[in-house]
Design a protein around this motif. Structure first.
Motif, PDB file in Angstrom:
ATOM      1  N   ILE A  77       0.825  -1.213   0.000  1.00  0.00           N
ATOM      2  CA  ILE A  77       0.000   0.000   0.000  1.00  0.00           C
ATOM      3  C   ILE A  77       0.861   1.265   0.000  1.00  0.00           C
ATOM      4  CG2 ILE A  77      -1.876   1.284   1.111  1.00  0.00           C
ATOM      5  CD1 ILE A  77      -2.697  -1.404  -0.030  1.00  0.00           C
ATOM      6  N   GLY A  78       1.999   1.251   0.699  1.00  0.00           N
ATOM      7  CA  GLY A  78       2.876   2.414   0.655  1.00  0.00           C
ATOM      8  C   GLY A  78       3.528   2.702   1.979  1.00  0.00           C
ATOM      9  N   GLN A  79       4.059   3.917   2.062  1.00  0.00           N
ATOM     10  CA  GLN A  79       4.726   4.407   3.267  1.00  0.00           C
ATOM     11  C   GLN A  79       3.679   5.121   4.114  1.00  0.00           C
ATOM     12  OE1 GLN A  79       8.387   7.146   3.088  1.00  0.00           O
ATOM     13  NE2 GLN A  79       6.683   8.497   3.563  1.00  0.00           N
ATOM     14  N   ILE A  80       3.296   4.474   5.220  1.00  0.00           N
ATOM     15  CA  ILE A  80       2.188   4.972   6.038  1.00  0.00           C
ATOM     16  C   ILE A  80       2.683   5.100   7.470  1.00  0.00           C
ATOM     17  CG2 ILE A  80      -0.192   4.558   6.762  1.00  0.00           C
ATOM     18  CD1 ILE A  80      -0.276   2.579   4.269  1.00  0.00           C
ATOM     19  N   MET A  81       2.537   6.273   8.054  1.00  0.00           N
ATOM     20  CA  MET A  81       3.101   6.556   9.373  1.00  0.00           C
ATOM     21  C   MET A  81       2.119   6.227  10.492  1.00  0.00           C
ATOM     22  SD  MET A  81       6.115   7.654   8.649  1.00  0.00           S
ATOM     23  CE  MET A  81       7.025   8.383   7.286  1.00  0.00           C
ATOM     24  N   ASP A  82       1.728   4.953  10.579  1.00  0.00           N
ATOM     25  CA  ASP A  82       0.823   4.559  11.656  1.00  0.00           C
ATOM     26  C   ASP A  82       1.366   3.409  12.492  1.00  0.00           C
ATOM     27  OD1 ASP A  82       0.565   2.457   9.896  1.00  0.00           O
ATOM     28  OD2 ASP A  82      -1.601   2.646   9.613  1.00  0.00           O
ATOM     29  N   ASN A  83       2.618   3.022  12.235  1.00  0.00           N
ATOM     30  CA  ASN A  83       3.309   1.984  13.002  1.00  0.00           C
ATOM     31  C   ASN A  83       2.691   0.599  12.819  1.00  0.00           C
ATOM     32  OD1 ASN A  83       5.651   1.606  14.513  1.00  0.00           O
ATOM     33  ND2 ASN A  83       4.544   1.496  16.443  1.00  0.00           N
ATOM     34  N   LYS A  84       1.954   0.397  11.708  1.00  0.00           N
ATOM     35  CA  LYS A  84       1.403  -0.923  11.393  1.00  0.00           C
ATOM     36  C   LYS A  84       2.238  -1.564  10.299  1.00  0.00           C
ATOM     37  CE  LYS A  84      -2.837  -1.992  10.912  1.00  0.00           C
ATOM     38  NZ  LYS A  84      -4.261  -2.075  10.473  1.00  0.00           N
TER      39      LYS A  84
ATOM     40  N   THR B  77      13.996  11.628  -3.747  1.00  0.00           N
ATOM     41  CA  THR B  77      12.664  12.160  -4.006  1.00  0.00           C
ATOM     42  C   THR B  77      11.765  11.994  -2.794  1.00  0.00           C
ATOM     43  OG1 THR B  77      10.750  11.990  -5.488  1.00  0.00           O
ATOM     44  CG2 THR B  77      11.967   9.966  -5.050  1.00  0.00           C
ATOM     45  N   ARG B  78      10.831  12.948  -2.625  1.00  0.00           N
ATOM     46  CA  ARG B  78      10.000  12.935  -1.420  1.00  0.00           C
ATOM     47  C   ARG B  78       8.713  12.138  -1.588  1.00  0.00           C
ATOM     48  NH1 ARG B  78       8.208  18.551   1.367  1.00  0.00           N
ATOM     49  NH2 ARG B  78       6.365  18.240   0.057  1.00  0.00           N
ATOM     50  N   SER B  79       8.477  11.603  -2.750  1.00  0.00           N
ATOM     51  CA  SER B  79       7.282  10.796  -2.958  1.00  0.00           C
ATOM     52  C   SER B  79       7.604   9.724  -3.973  1.00  0.00           C
ATOM     53  CB  SER B  79       6.119  11.678  -3.438  1.00  0.00           C
ATOM     54  OG  SER B  79       4.902  10.945  -3.454  1.00  0.00           O
ATOM     55  N   GLY B  80       6.650   8.854  -4.212  1.00  0.00           N
ATOM     56  CA  GLY B  80       6.909   7.780  -5.151  1.00  0.00           C
ATOM     57  C   GLY B  80       5.633   7.078  -5.556  1.00  0.00           C
ATOM     58  N   PHE B  81       5.780   6.166  -6.492  1.00  0.00           N
ATOM     59  CA  PHE B  81       4.664   5.359  -6.962  1.00  0.00           C
ATOM     60  C   PHE B  81       5.252   4.072  -7.514  1.00  0.00           C
ATOM     61  CE2 PHE B  81       0.995   4.239  -9.652  1.00  0.00           C
ATOM     62  CZ  PHE B  81      -0.057   4.539  -8.793  1.00  0.00           C
ATOM     63  N   ILE B  82       4.497   3.015  -7.474  1.00  0.00           N
ATOM     64  CA  ILE B  82       4.973   1.723  -7.952  1.00  0.00           C
ATOM     65  C   ILE B  82       5.529   1.859  -9.375  1.00  0.00           C
ATOM     66  CG2 ILE B  82       2.708   1.039  -8.831  1.00  0.00           C
ATOM     67  CD1 ILE B  82       3.346  -1.816  -7.761  1.00  0.00           C
ATOM     68  N   GLY B  83       6.665   1.253  -9.634  1.00  0.00           N
ATOM     69  CA  GLY B  83       7.336   1.376 -10.929  1.00  0.00           C
ATOM     70  C   GLY B  83       8.443   2.403 -10.927  1.00  0.00           C
ATOM     71  N   GLN B  84       8.464   3.254  -9.907  1.00  0.00           N
ATOM     72  CA  GLN B  84       9.450   4.331  -9.879  1.00  0.00           C
ATOM     73  C   GLN B  84      10.867   3.807  -9.697  1.00  0.00           C
ATOM     74  OE1 GLN B  84       7.961   8.076  -8.317  1.00  0.00           O
ATOM     75  NE2 GLN B  84       9.774   8.271  -7.062  1.00  0.00           N
ATOM     76  N   GLN B  85      10.995   2.533  -9.314  1.00  0.00           N
ATOM     77  CA  GLN B  85      12.328   1.948  -9.147  1.00  0.00           C
ATOM     78  C   GLN B  85      13.132   1.993 -10.436  1.00  0.00           C
ATOM     79  OE1 GLN B  85       9.520   0.045  -9.064  1.00  0.00           O
ATOM     80  NE2 GLN B  85       9.781  -1.243 -10.867  1.00  0.00           N
ATOM     81  N   ARG B  86      12.491   2.003 -11.593  1.00  0.00           N
ATOM     82  CA  ARG B  86      13.236   1.943 -12.846  1.00  0.00           C
ATOM     83  C   ARG B  86      13.972   3.242 -13.170  1.00  0.00           C
ATOM     84  NH1 ARG B  86       7.753   1.766 -15.549  1.00  0.00           N
ATOM     85  NH2 ARG B  86       7.494   3.620 -16.857  1.00  0.00           N
ATOM     86  N   PHE B  87      13.745   4.291 -12.368  1.00  0.00           N
ATOM     87  CA  PHE B  87      14.398   5.576 -12.616  1.00  0.00           C
ATOM     88  C   PHE B  87      15.590   5.825 -11.683  1.00  0.00           C
ATOM     89  CE2 PHE B  87       9.782   6.545 -13.654  1.00  0.00           C
ATOM     90  CZ  PHE B  87       9.940   6.273 -14.999  1.00  0.00           C
ATOM     91  N   GLY B  88      15.954   4.859 -10.844  1.00  0.00           N
ATOM     92  CA  GLY B  88      17.049   5.073  -9.904  1.00  0.00           C
ATOM     93  C   GLY B  88      16.654   5.976  -8.750  1.00  0.00           C
ATOM     94  N   SER B  89      15.369   6.030  -8.444  1.00  0.00           N
ATOM     95  CA  SER B  89      14.859   6.921  -7.402  1.00  0.00           C
ATOM     96  C   SER B  89      15.066   6.336  -6.011  1.00  0.00           C
ATOM     97  CB  SER B  89      13.365   7.181  -7.611  1.00  0.00           C
ATOM     98  OG  SER B  89      13.111   7.760  -8.864  1.00  0.00           O
ATOM     99  N   ASN B  90      15.371   7.214  -5.068  1.00  0.00           N
ATOM    100  CA  ASN B  90      15.473   6.844  -3.667  1.00  0.00           C
ATOM    101  C   ASN B  90      14.523   7.753  -2.894  1.00  0.00           C
ATOM    102  OD1 ASN B  90      16.364   6.348  -0.950  1.00  0.00           O
ATOM    103  ND2 ASN B  90      18.272   5.541  -1.797  1.00  0.00           N
TER     104      ASN B  90
ATOM    105  N   THR C 181       3.019   8.257   1.172  1.00  0.00           N
ATOM    106  CA  THR C 181       3.310   7.850  -0.210  1.00  0.00           C
ATOM    107  C   THR C 181       2.622   6.522  -0.484  1.00  0.00           C
ATOM    108  OG1 THR C 181       5.431   9.003  -0.166  1.00  0.00           O
ATOM    109  CG2 THR C 181       5.157   7.316  -1.837  1.00  0.00           C
ATOM    110  N   TYR C 182       1.646   6.544  -1.373  1.00  0.00           N
ATOM    111  CA  TYR C 182       0.793   5.381  -1.589  1.00  0.00           C
ATOM    112  C   TYR C 182       0.866   4.872  -3.025  1.00  0.00           C
ATOM    113  CZ  TYR C 182      -1.619   7.233   2.584  1.00  0.00           C
ATOM    114  OH  TYR C 182      -1.928   7.708   3.827  1.00  0.00           O
ATOM    115  N   SER C 183       0.537   3.593  -3.176  1.00  0.00           N
ATOM    116  CA  SER C 183       0.225   2.995  -4.472  1.00  0.00           C
ATOM    117  C   SER C 183      -0.882   1.973  -4.245  1.00  0.00           C
ATOM    118  CB  SER C 183       1.443   2.299  -5.082  1.00  0.00           C
ATOM    119  OG  SER C 183       2.430   3.230  -5.450  1.00  0.00           O
ATOM    120  N   PRO C 184      -1.817   1.828  -5.193  1.00  0.00           N
ATOM    121  CA  PRO C 184      -2.895   0.847  -5.024  1.00  0.00           C
ATOM    122  C   PRO C 184      -2.406  -0.570  -5.317  1.00  0.00           C
ATOM    123  CG  PRO C 184      -3.163   2.025  -7.092  1.00  0.00           C
ATOM    124  CD  PRO C 184      -1.973   2.635  -6.410  1.00  0.00           C
ATOM    125  N   TYR C 185      -1.707  -1.112  -4.353  1.00  0.00           N
ATOM    126  CA  TYR C 185      -1.034  -2.410  -4.510  1.00  0.00           C
ATOM    127  C   TYR C 185      -0.951  -3.081  -3.153  1.00  0.00           C
ATOM    128  CZ  TYR C 185       3.164  -5.394  -4.347  1.00  0.00           C
ATOM    129  OH  TYR C 185       4.052  -6.418  -4.114  1.00  0.00           O
TER     130      TYR C 185
END
Length: 778
Positions: free
Chosen positions: A150-157, A446-459, A174-178
């Protein structure tokens, strides 16, 4: 009675009748159905990936994915019919469609049911004046089946069952529907709109704005396998340069070119390793004391009078420079004027407030070209910087009005594509830089992201988090769920961004903040990027004290450890890129058979060998660590051997983070250096952690160009035979310019009580290696 029709693609009616009458082996990969008021298409993309596309009847729609770049491969699919059930089976998965209800069930090859697609609804919705739908897809999971992602969620779950979330990318969220299941499958709902995710008893649902329900079911057997399928669909993670695994120093902000140069010089003087200095915002000129020239990508002539000399001096100090750039432009910038003239601005206010800055239309390929044109001319090709800090990539939205989400973009309303903003922005810069130069690998923070963004060398970093123990604790499960989306590179501001609450006690001299910062740095040492940054309190190591002070020494110890682990980390980077591996590995990745791991989100494996359990509370003397069942473990600091399947209490003085090494691991230990390229790896220690057989694939290349994509790299396979106490150093495979022809390996076998951890002098045997296979008896 509603007529329901089954259509097999590319078959005329007579052929269809014959196929249904004779359920034998066929090769069709696509089947189409009409069920009620919904068109359904099921398509095999590979033996392990199935795409399901649904649209309202008489409302055909053919979406073009931003994320999915894979074309369907030729896949043998057996098709047969059993009453109302239409069954399609590959070598890996079976899909069963109920032709009456439209219900779709997914099974593995052994017949184990994995997931049910129960219902899909289309509710008409006005999208900025154009007809669209609120599309809801509902799925049925097993009642106690853990899921992640689902993403980076700051709820400690960690386990995301029972979650109800609005998927709307913002600072720190930072979310993705996954999602990914512990059963070894994943689902990606291919939609970029502001969406909802809900899991409640009997129903997991995505709800989005759009014209279709379009999702991919991926079966991998385990978490690694699912991530491999995600990257097959959306792209592999490229190699980052070696320097990207060194230490980064930043603050908000270095105001002059001399200030950042002096920081580097101080680190070199103190002999504290560092590889990267970061230049944050407002290096550009102001316009009449305002921010109306925000992000001009020019340098203020008073504070940065000689920017080319500045960058050259950084490089002479054996460091790299990362420069911030934003997606919004002030009204007095050349970029804004050109983009405005071509209707390539999204007209809402972005950061900073009251500046008039507005974001560009990242969804327009021509706008991406214009963005790079200025960035390249004014910074990259002119100065020769080494990486980019892409701030505010959600982007920031000032004075939010609901009507802002109706604003047009190249791909439709902003509401319908908002969550892909970072993906498009990162992609534009990464693609253009690589086209401009193959000598520097793209590095994006980068301060946000989405699934697939790994192909750009993003951190991706976790955003402007507060400097608190509670927030440090939340970073870990947020990072683990984010990386389970297939994006391997993640980090956080060491110490947290907003630290003003600690100033009353002395800021960097406040013992409470010092302890928090050191514990956060220990966590940062075991993240894909190790980066110190924040506001309110300067974070350079010398602000916390001097050599001999506990906080200074504790930081230096962690930074030195990071550099000694470079051969391990760089080889792990190759595993990530070549084999679709993962840096931060939740315990469920390697120990899915141990149900005790299902809820553990506060510890993880870094690479495939090191179990890390960051300390996230103050003033503790002991820290509980669960050692997963299925392996034995050795304490990194003491060599003590422990059985898996138990929780132990590790003594944790302030300079110790609990780290355990999986038995059978072979850990290449690098030289003590001040920067990543200071010394060749011609004299490495190989630390063997006995108790099981094991192997390690040691990787090397030219460190910072794209020649590895042409095959210019080498690997050496190490294998440990525990019963015979024998190390095999395999024949070197591959070659590249500058490759070491003769090297020494110092071999040590870890035992309790040895001087290990940060120590050297553990050698029990030294061998010379010329690239030919060696067998070493210990």
């Amino acid at each position: 009675m509603i007529k329901r029709l089954l259509i097999v693609v590319a078959a005329i009616a007579t052929a269809l009748t014959t196929a249904l009458a004779q359920p034998n082996s066929q090769t069709q990969q696509i089947a189409k159905f009409v069920s009620g008021n919904t068109n359904i298409q099921v398509q095999f993309y590979s033996p392990s990936i199935v795409r399901v596309l649904k649209t309202p009847v008489n409302k055909p729609y053919s979406p073009k994915s931003l994320v999915v770049i894979r074309e369907p491969e030729k896949t043998p699919v057996k098709i047969h019919r059993n009453g109302d059930l239409f069954i399609m089976a590959s070598s890996a998965i079976k899909v069963m469609v109920n032709n009456k209800s439209g219900r779709i069930a997914f099974y593995n090859a052994a017949g184990k049911q994995l997931l049910i697609d129960s219902t899909t609804s289309f509710l008409p919705k006005d999208d900025a004046g154009k007809p669209s739908y609120t599309v809801k897809g509902s799925f049925v999971l097993q009642s106690k089946e853990p899921i992640y992602g689902i993403g980076q969620i700051m709820d400690n779950k960690f386990n995301r069952r029972g979650s109800s979330l609005q998927l709307k990318n913002e600072n720190m969220s930072t979310y993705s529907p996954y999602f990914m299941s512990v059963l070894g499958y994943g689902v990606y709902w291919d939609n970029y709109s502001i969406s909802n995710f809900t899991d409640k008893p009997g129903e997991l649902a995505f709800e989005s704005l759009g014209h279709c329900a379009d999702y991919y079911f991926m079966y991998g057997g385990n978490a690694d396998g699912v991530i491999k399928q995600v990257r097959k669909l959306s792209g592999q993670a490229p190699m980052l340069p070696l320097w990207a695994y060194g230490f980064f120093q930043s603050r908000e902000r270095y105001k002059t070119q001399d200030e950042s140069i002096n920081v580097l010089k101080k680190y070199r003087e103190l002999r504290v390793p560092i590889d990267v200095i970061i230049q944050d915002w407002r290096y550009w000129p102001e316009y009449k004391g305002t921010d109306s020239a925000w992000n001009s990508q020019l340098f203020d002539t008073e504070r940065f009078p000689r920017p080319k000399q500045w960058v050259d001096e950084i490089h002479k100090l054996n460091a790299k420079l990362m420069i911030v750039t934003w997606p919004g432009f002030g009204p007095k910038t050349d970029q804004r004027k050109e983009l405005d003239s071509k209707n390539m601005i999204i007209n809402f206010d972005t950061w900073p407030p009251n500046s008039g800055a507005r974001p560009y239309d990242v969804y327009n390929p021509a706008a991406l070209d214009i963005y790079w044109k200025y960035l390249n001319k004014r910074i990259f090709s002119y100065l020769g910087n080494d990486g980019w800090w892409l701030d505010s990539t959600e982007p920031d939205h000032i004075n939010v009005k609901d009507a802002d989400f109706d604003l047009p973009t190249h791909l439709g309303s902003y509401r319908s594509v908002k969550n892909a903003f970072s993906f498009m922005h990162n992609g534009g810069i990464a693609t253009h830089q690589k086209q401009t130069s193959k000598n520097k690998r793209v590095v994006l923070l980068t301060r946000s992201g989405f699934i697939g963004q790994q192909r750009f060398g993003s951190n991706t970093w976790s955003g402007d988090v507060t400097s608190s123990w509670d927030m440090l604790q939340k970073q870990i499960p947020a990072a683990l769920n984010y990386t389970l989306m297939g994006i391997p590179n993640w980090n956080s501001d060491i110490g947290g961004f907003f630290a003003g609450g600690w100033n009353d006690g002395g800021g960097a001299k406040n013992p409470g903040f010092q302890e928090l910062y050191l514990r956060w740095m220990q966590f940062g040492a075991f993240c894909p990027m190790m980066r110190s940054h924040g506001t309110d309190i300067p974070r350079e190591i010398y602000n916390f004290g001097k050599p001999g002070d506990w906080c200074f020494d504790g930081q230096q110890k962690m930074i030195n450890l990071r550099y000694r682990l470079l051969p391990y980390n760089y080889s792990t980077a190759w595993d990530v890129s070549k084999n679709d591996g993962t840096f931060m590995r939740p315990l469920i990745m390697d120990f899915a058979a141990d149900s005790a791991c299902y809820e553990i989100g506060n510890e993880y494996l870094f690479g495939r060998s090191l179990l890390v359990s960051p300390v996230t509370k103050p003033d503790v003397k002991n820290w509980p660590v669960y050692l997963p069942k299925g392996a034995d473990w050795l304490d990194f600091w003491t060599g003590e051997k422990l059985n898996g399947g138990q929780t132990i209490n590790k003594e944790v003085p302030k300079d110790i983070i609990p780290v355990y090494v999986k038995a059978g691991s072979i850990l290449p230990w690098g030289p003590a250096v001040q920067y990543t390229g200071e010394k060749a790896w011609d004299n490495l220690e190989l630390r063997i952690y006995p108790g099981a057989n094991g192997s390690f694939n040691f990787y090397e290349d030219e460190k910072d160009n794209y020649n590895y994509e042409k095959g210019f790299y080498s690997t050496i396979e190490f294998h440990w035979d525990d019963a015979n106490k024998q190390l095999t150093i395999g024949a070197r495979k591959g070659k590249f310019p500058g490759m070491i022809s003769l090297r020494r390996f110092k071999i040590s076998v870890v035992k309790p009580g040895m001087n290990i951890g940060m120590g050297d002098n553990n050698t029990v045997k030294t061998v010379e290696y010329t690239g030919k296979k060696l067998i070493v008896k210990i």
